[in-house]
Motif scaffolding. Structure first.
Motif, PDB file in Angstrom:
ATOM      1  N   MET A   1     -18.994 -75.252  10.293  1.00 39.53           N
ATOM      2  CA  MET A   1     -18.814 -74.034   9.757  1.00 39.53           C
ATOM      3  C   MET A   1     -19.853 -73.374  10.393  1.00 39.53           C
ATOM      4  O   MET A   1     -21.237 -73.576  10.019  1.00 39.53           O
ATOM      5  N   ARG A   2     -19.594 -71.944  10.603  1.00 36.08           N
ATOM      6  CA  ARG A   2     -20.631 -70.781  10.966  1.00 36.08           C
ATOM      7  C   ARG A   2     -20.315 -69.637  10.361  1.00 36.08           C
ATOM      8  O   ARG A   2     -19.387 -69.120  10.206  1.00 36.08           O
ATOM      9  N   PHE A   3     -21.630 -69.356   9.508  1.00 31.78           N
ATOM     10  CA  PHE A   3     -21.308 -68.101   8.569  1.00 31.78           C
ATOM     11  C   PHE A   3     -22.475 -67.048   8.575  1.00 31.78           C
ATOM     12  O   PHE A   3     -23.664 -67.678   8.935  1.00 31.78           O
ATOM     13  N   LEU A   4     -22.409 -66.087   8.184  1.00 32.96           N
ATOM     14  CA  LEU A   4     -23.232 -65.099   7.984  1.00 32.96           C
ATOM     15  C   LEU A   4     -23.541 -64.837   6.591  1.00 32.96           C
ATOM     16  O   LEU A   4     -22.771 -64.946   5.689  1.00 32.96           O
ATOM     17  N   HIS A   5     -24.845 -64.959   6.340  1.00 32.98           N
ATOM     18  CA  HIS A   5     -25.323 -64.861   4.934  1.00 32.98           C
ATOM     19  C   HIS A   5     -26.121 -63.525   4.351  1.00 32.98           C
ATOM     20  O   HIS A   5     -27.156 -63.217   5.096  1.00 32.98           O
ATOM     21  N   THR A   6     -25.754 -62.891   3.619  1.00 30.54           N
ATOM     22  CA  THR A   6     -26.544 -61.431   3.327  1.00 30.54           C
ATOM     23  C   THR A   6     -26.277 -61.331   1.863  1.00 30.54           C
ATOM     24  O   THR A   6     -25.553 -62.120   1.082  1.00 30.54           O
ATOM     25  N   ALA A   7     -26.916 -60.494   1.328  1.00 30.28           N
ATOM     26  CA  ALA A   7     -27.036 -60.013  -0.198  1.00 30.28           C
ATOM     27  C   ALA A   7     -27.538 -58.886  -0.532  1.00 30.28           C
ATOM     28  O   ALA A   7     -28.383 -58.216   0.389  1.00 30.28           O
ATOM     29  N   ASP A   8     -27.618 -58.574  -1.884  1.00 27.80           N
ATOM     30  CA  ASP A   8     -28.696 -57.417  -2.678  1.00 27.80           C
ATOM     31  C   ASP A   8     -28.286 -55.984  -1.602  1.00 27.80           C
ATOM     32  O   ASP A   8     -29.204 -55.699  -1.401  1.00 27.80           O
ATOM     33  N   TRP A   9     -27.274 -55.913  -1.495  1.00 23.38           N
ATOM     34  CA  TRP A   9     -27.041 -54.510  -0.630  1.00 23.38           C
ATOM     35  C   TRP A   9     -27.308 -53.233  -1.707  1.00 23.38           C
ATOM     36  O   TRP A   9     -27.838 -52.210  -1.170  1.00 23.38           O
TER      37      TRP A   9
ATOM     38  N   VAL B   1     -20.866 -64.566   3.884  1.00 18.42           N
ATOM     39  CA  VAL B   1     -21.138 -64.659   2.414  1.00 18.42           C
ATOM     40  C   VAL B   1     -21.987 -63.459   2.129  1.00 18.42           C
ATOM     41  O   VAL B   1     -22.850 -62.807   2.591  1.00 18.42           O
ATOM     42  N   ILE B   2     -21.716 -62.889   0.872  1.00 16.31           N
ATOM     43  CA  ILE B   2     -22.546 -62.023   0.101  1.00 16.31           C
ATOM     44  C   ILE B   2     -22.973 -62.330  -1.350  1.00 16.31           C
ATOM     45  O   ILE B   2     -22.182 -62.584  -2.189  1.00 16.31           O
ATOM     46  N   ALA B   3     -24.294 -62.830  -1.272  1.00 17.84           N
ATOM     47  CA  ALA B   3     -24.688 -63.236  -2.655  1.00 17.84           C
ATOM     48  C   ALA B   3     -25.072 -62.544  -3.707  1.00 17.84           C
ATOM     49  O   ALA B   3     -26.347 -62.408  -4.221  1.00 17.84           O
ATOM     50  N   GLY B   4     -24.412 -61.684  -4.138  1.00 19.27           N
ATOM     51  CA  GLY B   4     -24.675 -60.660  -5.190  1.00 19.27           C
ATOM     52  C   GLY B   4     -25.235 -59.408  -5.026  1.00 19.27           C
ATOM     53  O   GLY B   4     -25.775 -59.040  -3.970  1.00 19.27           O
ATOM     54  N   ASP B   5     -25.379 -58.744  -6.073  1.00 19.10           N
ATOM     55  CA  ASP B   5     -25.796 -57.207  -6.191  1.00 19.10           C
ATOM     56  C   ASP B   5     -25.164 -56.457  -5.056  1.00 19.10           C
ATOM     57  O   ASP B   5     -25.851 -55.707  -4.178  1.00 19.10           O
ATOM     58  N   LEU B   6     -23.748 -56.294  -4.989  1.00 16.76           N
ATOM     59  CA  LEU B   6     -23.209 -55.635  -4.153  1.00 16.76           C
ATOM     60  C   LEU B   6     -23.644 -53.948  -4.554  1.00 16.76           C
ATOM     61  O   LEU B   6     -23.532 -53.141  -3.550  1.00 16.76           O
ATOM     62  N   TYR B   7     -23.512 -53.778  -5.741  1.00 15.55           N
ATOM     63  CA  TYR B   7     -23.825 -52.313  -6.152  1.00 15.55           C
ATOM     64  C   TYR B   7     -25.259 -52.413  -6.932  1.00 15.55           C
ATOM     65  O   TYR B   7     -25.714 -53.269  -7.377  1.00 15.55           O
TER      66      TYR B   7
END
Length: 373
Positions: free
Chosen positions: A1-9, A44-50
Motif C-alpha cells: 500500500m502507498r498512501f499520502l498522509h496529511t492532517a491539521d488543515w 489519509v487525513i488525521a484530524g482537525d479538518l476544520y
C-alpha cells in the motif's frame, strides 16, 4: 500500500485576523497534485479538518468541494478522522453512505475497533476522544487519562489483527517527547494529553495529527504530517508538506514539501528603511510580515503608513536598538500544565506536597473542567 498522509488543515482559520481561505485552497490543491504524481492508493487525513467545531459556511464549502474532487472525480479513497477542533457529531453527517465511494470518515470512538480492510493493510481510524469516552465504552472507572485509555484501545485493536496484513493506525493526540508550536492547543492536565510512544509499537505505521510540525516526533513507525500552512510565528522555519508512506516489506517514508500562497517572515529595519522603495522592492511585500522597528522615537500614524506598503502585517514591535534576529526556534520556553502549577502553588503556600488522595482529586477535577471546555 502507498498512501499520502496529511492532517491539521484547520479550514476557516485566521492568522492575526487575516482570512486564510484562499491560502488554504491554494495549498490543498497542491496536495491533490502530489497524490496524482506519486500515484498513491489512498489519502489519509488525521484530524482537525476544520478550525472550529461550528465552521463558517465558506469553510464547509471548501471542504465539500475538495472531497467531491478528490474522492468522486479523481477516485482517491479517503481515510479521515475528526480532531479536537472538529465537532464529531456535525462532521459525521453523511457518513452512512460515504463508504460506498471509498470515503471513510470516522468520528465516534466506538467505530475505531473495526479495521477497514484495504490493499495489504488493516486501517484503524481512531478520532480524537476524551478519557470519559473510553471509560464508558470499556465500563472501566479506573480510566482517567488518555494513556490509560490508549493502553486499552491498542489491546482491543490487536485482537482484530490479521497476521498476514500490515496494520495502520490513524489518530489525533500528543505522543510523549513531541514538541509543540504556538498555534496548537496547549492545555495538558497531568500528562493526560500525552501517550508513550511504545504503546504504538504494534502498528506498522501510525499517522498522527494534532501537532503542526512534521519533525515534532522522531519514532521509527510514527509521524505527524504537520499542518499544510504555517499558523504562527513559531512555525516560521518549519517545512510544511505531506508524507508519502510505502508499506511493502519495510516502511518507507518520503516528505513532499508544499509551497504557500504567501510566506511568513520577520523584518528588522528602521521606519525610514521600511518606506524606502529600494528596501521593500527586494522583498515580497505581499507576505505576512512581523516587523521589528529599530527606531526609538514615537512615529505618528505609523500603522496606516506601513499597511499601504505591507498589506499583511502580523505585528510591529520595537527592537529598542537590540539585534532582533528572533531566536524563537532556538529558545526553549518552559511551560507547566495546570496540575503542576497547582502542586507548586500548594507546596509554596504550605511547604508540603499534595497527598496521593489530593492529587487524585485534583486530576479528576481538572479533567472534568477540560471535558466541559
Amino acid at each position: 500500500m502507498r498512501f499520502l498522509h496529511t492532517a491539521d488543515w484547520h479550514i476557516g482559520k485566521k492568522l492575526q485576523g487575516y482570512d486564510l481561505i484562499e491560502d488554504q485552497k491554494y495549498v490543498l490543491a497542491q496536495i491533490l497534485e502530489i497524490a496524482k504524481e506519486e500515484k498513491v492508493d489512498a489519502i489519509v487525513i488525521a484530524g482537525d479538518l476544520y478550525d472550529r467545531s461550528v465552521p463558517a459556511v465558506d469553510a464547509i464549502e471548501v471542504f465539500n468541494e475538495l472531497m467531491v474532487e478528490w474522492n468522486l472525480h479523481e477516485k482517491f479513497p479517503i481515510f479521515a478522522i475528526s480532531g479536537n477542533h472538529d465537532s464529531n457529531i456535525r462532521l459525521s453527517a453523511g457518513t452512512p453512505w460515504f463508504s460506498h465511494s471509498n470515503y471513510f470518515l470516522q468520528t465516534r470512538f466506538e467505530e475505531s475497533f473495526q479495521p477497514i480492510e484495504f490493499k495489504n493493510s488493516q486501517i484503524f481510524l481512531l478520532p480524537y476522544f476524551e478519557p470519559i469516552a473510553a471509560r464508558i465504552y470499556f465500563e472501566d472507572e479506573t480510566i482517567k487519562t488518555i494513556q490509560q485509555a490508549i493502553e486499552k484501545v491498542v489491546d482491543r485493536m490487536q485482537e482484530a489483527f490479521d497476521p498476514n496484513k500490515k496494520h495502520i493506525l490513524i489518530s489525533h493526540f500528543c505522543v510523549m517527547g513531541s514538541t509543540k508550536s504556538d498555534s496548537e492547543t496547549k492545555i495538558e492536565v497531568g500528562g493526560l494529553d500525552a501517550v508513550p510512544g511504545e504503546l504504538l509499537e504494534p502498528f506498522d505505521y501510525v499517522g498522527l495529527g494534532h501537532l503542526h510540525n512534521k519533525s515534532a516526533l522522531h519514532q521509527k513507525n510514527a509521524r505527524y504530517s504537520g499542518s499544510p500552512l504555517k499558523f504562527s510565528l513559531s512555525e516560521i522555519n518549519q517545512q510544511k508538506g505531506v508524507w508519502i508512506v510505502d508499506l511493502e516489506e519495510e516502511l518507507s517514508l518520503t516528505f513532499r514539501e508544499l509551497t504557500p500562497l504567501f510566506e511568513i517572515e520577520e523584518i528588522t529595519a528602521t521606519f525610514k528603511e521600511l518606506l524606502d522603495p529600494t528596501f521593500y522592492q527586494k522583498i515580497n511585500r505581499e507576505n505576512y510580515v512581523q516587523i521589528y522597528l529599530e527606531d526609538r522615537t514615537i512615529i505618528p500614524n505609523m500603522m496606516n503608513q506601513l499597511r499601504k506598503i505591507y498589506p499583511r502585517i502580523l505585528g510591529v514591535e520595537r527592537s529598542n536598538g537590540r539585534e532582533v534576529q528572533v531566536k524563537r526556534n532556538s529558545k526553549k520556553v518552559v511551560t507547566k500544565d495546570p496540575q503542576k502549577l497547582v502542586q507548586g502553588f500548594f507546596k509554596e503556600m504550605t511547604n508540603e506536597e499534595l497527598t496521593e488522595k489530593q492529587n487524585q482529586w485534583l486530576t479528576e477535577t481538572l479533567q472534568e473542567l477540560t471535558e466541559t471546555e
